[in-house]
Scaffold this motif. Sequence first.
Motif, mmCIF file in Angstrom:
data_model
loop_
_atom_site.group_PDB
_atom_site.id
_atom_site.type_symbol
_atom_site.label_atom_id
_atom_site.label_comp_id
_atom_site.label_asym_id
_atom_site.label_seq_id
_atom_site.Cartn_x
_atom_site.Cartn_y
_atom_site.Cartn_z
ATOM 1 N N ARG A 152 14.178 -82.481 62.157
ATOM 2 C CA ARG A 152 13.256 -82.235 63.274
ATOM 3 C C ARG A 152 12.567 -83.535 63.697
ATOM 4 N NH1 ARG A 152 11.010 -77.105 64.396
ATOM 5 N NH2 ARG A 152 11.930 -75.357 63.243
ATOM 6 N N VAL A 153 12.072 -84.280 62.723
ATOM 7 C CA VAL A 153 11.359 -85.520 63.018
ATOM 8 C C VAL A 153 12.299 -86.544 63.647
ATOM 9 C CG1 VAL A 153 10.211 -87.509 61.960
ATOM 10 C CG2 VAL A 153 9.530 -85.186 61.339
ATOM 11 N N GLU A 154 13.506 -86.626 63.160
ATOM 12 C CA GLU A 154 14.452 -87.593 63.712
ATOM 13 C C GLU A 154 14.816 -87.247 65.150
ATOM 14 O OE1 GLU A 154 16.560 -89.145 59.579
ATOM 15 O OE2 GLU A 154 17.691 -87.831 60.935
ATOM 16 N N ILE A 155 14.927 -85.968 65.462
ATOM 17 C CA ILE A 155 15.185 -85.567 66.858
ATOM 18 C C ILE A 155 14.026 -86.000 67.751
ATOM 19 C CG2 ILE A 155 15.360 -83.576 68.401
ATOM 20 C CD1 ILE A 155 16.960 -82.176 66.172
ATOM 21 N N LEU A 156 12.799 -85.795 67.263
ATOM 22 C CA LEU A 156 11.627 -86.187 68.037
ATOM 23 C C LEU A 156 11.581 -87.699 68.231
ATOM 24 C CD1 LEU A 156 9.043 -85.139 69.399
ATOM 25 C CD2 LEU A 156 7.867 -85.466 67.211
ATOM 26 N N MET A 157 11.902 -88.448 67.190
ATOM 27 C CA MET A 157 11.946 -89.907 67.306
ATOM 28 C C MET A 157 12.973 -90.342 68.339
ATOM 29 S SD MET A 157 11.662 -90.731 63.202
ATOM 30 C CE MET A 157 12.038 -92.487 63.308
ATOM 31 N N LYS A 158 14.127 -89.701 68.344
ATOM 32 C CA LYS A 158 15.158 -90.027 69.333
ATOM 33 C C LYS A 158 14.681 -89.724 70.747
ATOM 34 C CE LYS A 158 19.180 -89.315 66.321
ATOM 35 N NZ LYS A 158 20.377 -88.457 66.065
ATOM 36 N N ASP A 159 13.963 -88.621 70.910
ATOM 37 C CA ASP A 159 13.438 -88.267 72.233
ATOM 38 C C ASP A 159 12.499 -89.350 72.757
ATOM 39 O OD1 ASP A 159 14.834 -85.901 72.252
ATOM 40 O OD2 ASP A 159 13.131 -84.652 71.661
ATOM 41 N N PHE A 160 11.673 -89.891 71.877
ATOM 42 C CA PHE A 160 10.708 -90.897 72.327
ATOM 43 C C PHE A 160 11.357 -92.249 72.579
ATOM 44 C CE2 PHE A 160 7.532 -87.789 71.657
ATOM 45 C CZ PHE A 160 6.433 -88.218 72.389
ATOM 46 N N THR A 161 12.378 -92.621 71.826
ATOM 47 C CA THR A 161 13.075 -93.855 72.160
ATOM 48 C C THR A 161 13.833 -93.688 73.473
ATOM 49 O OG1 THR A 161 14.963 -93.238 70.763
ATOM 50 C CG2 THR A 161 13.291 -94.675 69.788
ATOM 51 N N ALA A 162 14.323 -92.490 73.734
ATOM 52 C CA ALA A 162 15.011 -92.240 75.002
ATOM 53 C C ALA A 162 14.075 -92.412 76.188
ATOM 54 C CB ALA A 162 15.618 -90.835 75.008
ATOM 55 N N SER A 163 12.772 -92.206 75.965
ATOM 56 C CA SER A 163 11.795 -92.385 77.042
ATOM 57 C C SER A 163 11.280 -93.817 77.107
ATOM 58 C CB SER A 163 10.618 -91.423 76.848
ATOM 59 O OG SER A 163 9.869 -91.755 75.700
ATOM 60 N N GLY A 164 11.790 -94.698 76.224
ATOM 61 C CA GLY A 164 11.444 -96.112 76.315
ATOM 62 C C GLY A 164 10.651 -96.674 75.158
#
Length: 202
Positions: A152-164
């Motif tokens: 779950r945390v890794e998915i969230l981290m990926k989402d935030f890197t995708a936003s820059g």
Amino acid sequence: MLTIEKLRTSLVGPVDLALAKGSFTAISGPSGAGKSLLLRAIADLDLSHGSLMLEGTEREKMPAPVWRRQVSFVPAESGWWAEDVRDHFTDAPDLESLLEAVGLKDALCWQVSRLSTGERQRLALIRALQLGPKVLLLDEPTSALDPPSVARVEILMKDFTASGCAILFVTHDPDQPDRLGARHLYMEKGRLSAFPSREHTQ
């Protein structure tokens, strides 16, 4: 996005490092190597020397509170200053979805004293993300989590890197850098280098 040149403290460095927008960079190494101290120095929490520039602006030309909002550090054990979880968060439209993303949608109703170490880790991450940082410095963000919570945390981290957002994180999980597609660095005795290849370590 963030450029670090000859950063040093009494125990770390000199370190040269560049973090690109939307990137993952992982640091591994033995305990006591200086990994946490490096993150604290970048966040301007400990005295350090060297050149740090965020999107072309030198750290010295930015008020410390502003720098620490944009270059946000989440330690392995975060501080909690109030009894209720709710008092540690600002009301925002995305708060409920962030909490649900890490499996803690009801946590605002809880008291801090009932939180496990893993729940504190996840909530501290959400607290930092609410600041909208450009760079996120994470010290072992999933060390106390079970595999589903790690995912779950890794998915969230990926989402935030995708936003820059650029994320620099310390990990002892040998597979985590690969799962996140991170550049993998190694720290020993305060110095950073490329992580040894698997062939080299065998």
